[in-house]
Enzyme design. Structure first.
Site, short mmCIF file in Angstrom:
data_model
loop_
_atom_site.label_atom_id
_atom_site.label_comp_id
_atom_site.label_asym_id
_atom_site.label_seq_id
_atom_site.Cartn_x
_atom_site.Cartn_y
_atom_site.Cartn_z
N ASP A 23 0.86 -1.18 0.00
CA ASP A 23 0.00 0.00 0.00
C ASP A 23 0.90 1.23 0.00
O ASP A 23 2.10 1.15 0.27
CB ASP A 23 -0.89 -0.04 1.25
CG ASP A 23 -1.75 1.20 1.38
OD1 ASP A 23 -2.53 1.48 0.45
OD2 ASP A 23 -1.61 1.90 2.40
N ASP A 25 -0.27 5.27 0.84
CA ASP A 25 -0.51 6.27 1.88
C ASP A 25 -0.51 5.65 3.27
O ASP A 25 -1.27 4.72 3.55
CB ASP A 25 -1.86 6.97 1.66
CG ASP A 25 -1.88 7.79 0.38
OD1 ASP A 25 -0.82 7.89 -0.27
OD2 ASP A 25 -2.94 8.34 0.04
N ASP A 210 -1.67 -0.62 5.96
CA ASP A 210 -1.93 0.04 7.24
C ASP A 210 -3.41 0.20 7.56
O ASP A 210 -3.76 0.64 8.65
CB ASP A 210 -1.29 1.43 7.24
CG ASP A 210 -2.01 2.38 6.29
OD1 ASP A 210 -2.01 2.13 5.08
OD2 ASP A 210 -2.60 3.37 6.78
#
Length: 275
Positions: A23, A25, A210
């Site tokens: 991922d 961001d 996250d």
């Protein structure tokens, strides 16, 4: 020194051929500044070992392209718009038909439900820039959607359930990321992993994320790494954490990304014991 990943796993006679899915961001990119420089040592190590790095994000292909180039990822594909699309570098097709259909279904919802959701298509470049911290130019790329619609939900859980149920009747699914509720006609990061691994001849995946929309990707990989993010929706405890197949970083963002990847590359057994 070039790392060697052609070893056979213990007792299985299988060649370990690693690939990393990440991922962006809050994971590879710092939450506030969208900076990846803290992960540079691990990125260099992956490149030296010829381990593909696949960027998997809710971002559009147009948004990911500059980062893909800056990271020197060559011909490796990207997973864009939360898994709704798999794109090869240089693909300039601009088919927005799926997005326009999605917007039409969204606008056809009862007004009380529709009013509680503000998607990127409802915002200006300046508003997206203000909410995300992106530059106006980057915000324009973020709004160049082809497959999905990120947005902010302003209602309570009951209204949200009704909103999602109404969209589900029209074939629209939703995923909660660290900041946005993203609508699409399906496709996930995890769903794209298998085809990419087959295309690149890789059999062992590491995944880093996250937010809740990364859970399937983390659980699909041979080794999942939850990157600490103090700013978004938390990932609940996952079954793989009990066995150690999924771990959590103690450092946030690219700092945690760097530490965890270097640890895995230094200790192949951490991966092999879970294959």
């Amino acid at each position: 020194m070039r790392l060697m990943w052609s070893q056979k796993t213990q007792g299985m006679g299988r060649q370990v051929k690693l690939i990393v899915f990440t991922d962006l961001d809050g994971t590879l990119l710092d939450h506030a500044r969208y900076d990846w420089s803290a992960a540079r040592p691990a990125l260099t190590a992956l490149r030296a070992a010829d381990i593909p790095l696949i960027l998997a994000s809710s971002k559009t292909a147009a948004e990911i392209a500059p980062l893909h180039a800056a990271l020197e990822l060559g011909e490796w594909p990207v997973i864009a718009e939360n898994g709704a699309a798999r794109v090869r570098p240089g693909d300039t097709r601009d088919d927005r038909s799926a997005y326009l259909r999605l917007r039409g279904l969204l606008n056809a919802l009862p007004v009380p439900l529709r009013a509680l959701y503000r998607g990127f298509g409802d915002m200006t470049d300046a508003e997206v820039a203000r909410i995300t911290g992106l530059s106006p130019e980057a915000a324009a790329l973020a709004r160049a959607r082809q497959h999905s619609e990120p947005g902010l939900w302003a209602g309570d859980d009951s209204a949200r359930d009704a909103f999602l149920a109404a969209l589900a009747e029209q074939g629209v699914s939703a995923r909660q990321g660290g900041r946005f509720l993203t609508l699409s006609f399906g496709g996930t990061k995890a769903g794209q992993m298998g085809a990419i691994m087959q295309d690149l001849g890789r059999n062992t995946a590491i995944a880093l994320g996250d937010a809740p929309n990364d859970i399937e990707m983390l659980e699909t990989a041979a080794r999942g790494i939850i990157i600490r993010n103090d700013h978004g929706a938390a990932i609940p405890p996952l079954a793989g954490e009990t066995s150690g197949r999924i771990v959590r970083s103690t450092e946030p963002g690219p700092h945690g990304w760097n530490t965890e990847i270097l640890a895995l590359l230094a200790r192949p057994g951490l991966i092999e014991e879970h294959i």
